[in-house]
Design an enzyme around this catalytic site. Structure first.
Site, PDB file in Angstrom:
ATOM      1  CB  CYS A   2     -37.660  61.340  -5.359  1.00 47.59           C
ATOM      2  SG  CYS A   2     -37.765  60.719  -3.692  1.00 47.59           S
ATOM      3  NE  ARG A  27     -39.285  60.862 -11.038  1.00 49.69           N
ATOM      4  CZ  ARG A  27     -38.611  60.010 -11.782  1.00 49.69           C
ATOM      5  NH1 ARG A  27     -39.042  59.711 -12.995  1.00 49.69           N
ATOM      6  NH2 ARG A  27     -37.499  59.450 -11.356  1.00 49.69           N
ATOM      7  CD1 TRP A  72     -43.615  56.977  -2.902  1.00 49.00           C
ATOM      8  CD2 TRP A  72     -41.641  55.939  -2.748  1.00 49.00           C
ATOM      9  NE1 TRP A  72     -43.853  55.652  -2.611  1.00 49.00           N
ATOM     10  CE2 TRP A  72     -42.663  54.995  -2.509  1.00 49.00           C
ATOM     11  CE3 TRP A  72     -40.314  55.511  -2.698  1.00 49.00           C
ATOM     12  CZ2 TRP A  72     -42.396  53.658  -2.237  1.00 49.00           C
ATOM     13  CZ3 TRP A  72     -40.051  54.180  -2.420  1.00 49.00           C
ATOM     14  CH2 TRP A  72     -41.096  53.265  -2.198  1.00 49.00           C
ATOM     15  CG  ASN A  96     -34.936  60.025  -8.030  1.00 46.17           C
ATOM     16  OD1 ASN A  96     -34.943  59.871  -9.241  1.00 46.17           O
ATOM     17  ND2 ASN A  96     -35.451  59.134  -7.237  1.00 46.17           N
ATOM     18  N   GLY A  97     -33.176  58.766  -5.258  1.00 51.51           N
ATOM     19  CA  GLY A  97     -32.398  57.524  -5.232  1.00 51.51           C
ATOM     20  C   GLY A  97     -32.193  57.094  -3.794  1.00 51.51           C
ATOM     21  CD  GLU A 459     -52.705  45.138 -14.629  1.00 46.93           C
ATOM     22  OE1 GLU A 459     -51.814  44.611 -13.941  1.00 46.93           O
ATOM     23  OE2 GLU A 459     -52.771  46.359 -14.816  1.00 46.93           O
ATOM     24  CE  LYS A 463     -53.683  48.680 -12.519  1.00 48.07           C
ATOM     25  NZ  LYS A 463     -52.559  48.634 -13.414  1.00 48.07           N
ATOM     26  CD  GLU A 466     -51.457  50.586  -8.772  1.00 50.88           C
ATOM     27  OE1 GLU A 466     -52.054  49.912  -9.642  1.00 50.88           O
ATOM     28  OE2 GLU A 466     -50.374  51.123  -8.990  1.00 50.88           O
ATOM     29  CG  HIS A 482     -56.572  22.971  -4.866  1.00 50.13           C
ATOM     30  ND1 HIS A 482     -56.754  21.648  -4.534  1.00 50.13           N
ATOM     31  CD2 HIS A 482     -56.788  23.052  -6.203  1.00 50.13           C
ATOM     32  CE1 HIS A 482     -57.045  20.951  -5.623  1.00 50.13           C
ATOM     33  NE2 HIS A 482     -57.074  21.787  -6.648  1.00 50.13           N
ATOM     34  CE  LYS A 582     -47.235  55.878 -14.985  1.00 44.59           C
ATOM     35  NZ  LYS A 582     -48.187  54.777 -14.701  1.00 44.59           N
TER      36      LYS A 582
END
Ligand code: M6R
Length: 587
Positions: A2, A27, A72, A96-97, A459, A463, A466, A482, A582
């Site tokens: 947000c 955001r 968000w 926001n929160g 990583e 990526k 995502e 395994h 983000k």
């Protein structure tokens, strides 16, 4: 997670807030809304979808004070009703929160009232309306006293000039203009709008009018917060001819490495001092930042022979960690605002550890709590997927590990010096279109490597999943047999990263195991024999030879480009992947 934006002054608030929200869209982009004070009436528009959905709706919103929000979703699905602002009586608010006790507050104060949304935020507007006795600031202080959780709130009141903000946990930056003032969740929203900014502390309440900003603590005592030059510039927001921020930011990897390596010299002595007598290091972070911690663990243990662990911040903070006075915690975060990472750092501090922040955000929550801040000089990163900030983090963590091992800053900087050029070579020349096509068609893509290559594999996998939504896993190549090998068939792609000569043969065995099960394989390598061995049988990407420990700087760029190209083939928006944001400032 947000974004909020507020403006008061002589300009057209609706347009200024709208532009600010567009810059904060990384955001969250589930819904957006704006309220403007038009005379003594508040007009509000809000819509499901991206900020641009508001573009055609602002025509009648004439006024010099406004607040806005890009969401968000946490509580309540993305919808028009759940979009902010939320209004009650003479108030309009954006938040926001997360308000953790919103159901209790609703039950205690509004058991007979209908709410228009399913959010945790609407109760803030209702409470303000309930407690308002003509003074916006004292009503806001009273409401904040009741809230549990995290918040950055902007409030507009039809009976007051300007607007107010309050914060705890989530961040708020104040922008000081000439006869106009601003508030926003993050600096990019203020680029080019004002010369000076101040970051609010937890518990602060600020009242902004065109003529000034008054800041109070939670007891409404006036306080002064440091005013610094606004570091965000409009150039940070330019695409410079690139189709997406992700590609632009991958192309900025060389500059991120170069600036980070040079700036470390300014903090080396503080790192040395903080690390005196340290006999154990914990590196913590989330997502990509955690993945850079996997590389750091290997650096610290190999160079300094000090036991090191990489811990996911959201796990670390709840596991009652063993911390001694000789433990150092390195908290890694691009934004410096990730709730789990900041809370992990605060916990470590409270248990007596020395905390070193490795961050790309000089005015963030994390920098304000850490003993020492090691800057990542990646510059503003807008794409939700982290790219150049990963390279900057690995650079900074490598230099910290070498300091721990007693190496001079000059020698470390010299080892890194060739890497900007090596990475630039990759961004401009590597041909991975065929591999991207394989991944786009795959049923699942596995990223495999050993030792430092395993850190990069994690990583690469993050990526790809995502931004392309292709199911993916990062795995140590030796572990394949395994369990994961059971998943391998003609529909899967296994991407091996093989940069170290010593384990190249072992890793090559794993490639053979995949090929003999008819799995498709790719090999990203700088070991000539490995490239030769798999040509014609696997997709081979040859990368330049380099210092073995720093090979993640090079191989990660290939993996970033691979994710980017795969996402484009699947028609995904690489800058704004679904369901994500983000800066994850909530739990
Ligand atoms: O700002 P931070 O580095 O603390 O963010 C941590 C993660 O949320 C972040 O790295 C996330 O995993 C990225 N979207 C990965 O590309």
């Amino acid at each position: 997670m947000c974004g909020i934006m507020g403006y008061t002054g002589g300009g057209a608030a609706a347009k200024i807030v709208y532009d600010g929200l567009k810059r904060l869209e990384y955001r969250g982009y589930d819904s957006a809304g704006i309220s403007v004070l038009c005379g003594n009436e508040i007009k509000t528009v809000k819509r499901l979808g991206r900020v641009s959905a508001l573009g055609g709706l602002l025509g009648k919103m004439h006024g010099g004070t406004g607040i806005g929000h890009t969401r968000w979703a946490t509580h309540g699905k993305p919808s028009d009703e759940n979009a902010h602002p939320h209004n009650a009586g003479v108030f309009s608010i954006v938040h926001n929160g997360i308000i953790e006790n919103y159901s209790q507050l609703k039950a205690e104060y509004f058991s007979d009232e209908n709410f228009l949304s399913d959010t945790d935020s609407e109760v803030i507007a209702k409470l303000l309306d309930k407690f308002y006795d003509g003074d916006l600031t004292s009503a806001l202080a009273r409401v904040c006293g009741l809230l549990r959780g995290s918040y950055a709130i902007a409030v507009m009141c039809a009976k007051s000039d300007g607007f107010a903000v309050a914060k705890r946990g989530s961040s708020v930056v104040i922008g000081y203009g000439e006869n106009e003032n601003f508030a926003a969740s993050d600096l990019p929203a203020l680029a080019g709008l004002c010369k000076n900014v101040a970051v609010l502390n937890d518990g602060d309440i600020a009242l902004l009018t065109a003529n000034g900003v008054a800041i109070f603590d939670e007891n409404l005592q006036g306080v002064i917060r440091e005013i610094v030059p606004n570091p965000a510039t409009p150039a940070d927001l330019e695409l410079n001819g690139n189709p997406h921020y992700m590609l632009k930011e991958i192309r900025e990897v060389p500059a991120a490495i170069e600036r980070t390596r040079l700036s470390y010299a300014y903090v080396e002595s503080s790192v040395k001092k903080a690390m005196e007598g340290v006999d154990r290091v914990i590196i913590t972070g989330c997502g990509t930042a955690y993945n850079s911690g996997l590389a750091a663990k290997r650096y610290i243990e190999s160079f300094a022979r000090i036991p090191a662990e990489a811990e996911i911040a959201g796990e670390f903070r709840y596991k009652n960690p063993v911390i001694t006075p000789n433990t150092a915690v390195i908290a890694v975060s691009q934004s410096g605002e990730t709730a789990d990472t900041v809370e992990a750092a605060e916990l470590a501090l409270s248990l007596g550890a020395k905390v070193i922040a490795v961050t790309n955000s000089p005015y963030s929550r994390l920098t304000r709590c850490a003993d020492v801040v090691v800057p990542v000089e990646a510059g503003c990163e807008i794409c939700v997927a982290a790219t150049k900030s990963y390279s900057g983090q690995v650079t900074a963590l490598y230099m910290i590990a070498r300091t721990l091992a007693g190496s001079s800053v000059q020698s470390s900087a010299e080892i890194i010096a060739p890497f900007p050029a090596l990475c630039a070579q990759i961004t401009e020349s590597e041909d991975i279109d065929g591999l991207a096509d394989m991944c786009a068609r795959s049923y699942g893509t596995y990223f495999l490597g050993r030792d430092i290559d395993y850190a990069v594999a994690q990583e690469g996998s993050l990526k790809l999943k995502e931004i392309s939504y292709v199911p993916s896993e990062g795995y140590p190549a030796g572990e394949l047999k395994h369990g994961t090998l059971a998943l391998i068939d003609i529909r899967t792609v296994s991407v091996f990263i093989i940069t170290g000569k010593s384990l190249a043969g072992k890793c090559a065995n794993a490639v053979e195991q995949v090929l003999s099960r008819k799995g498709k394989a790719a090999v990203i390598t700088n070991v000539a024999e490995v490239a030769e061995r798999f040509k014609g049988r696997a997709y081979v990407v040859e990368i330049p030879s380099c210092d073995e420990w720093l090979s993640p700087l090079v191989s990660s760029v290939v993996l970033q480009l691979l994710a980017y190209k795969t996402a484009l083939l699947l028609d995904r928006d690489p800058d704004k992947p679904r369901n994500l944001a983000k800066s994850v400032t909530v739990e």
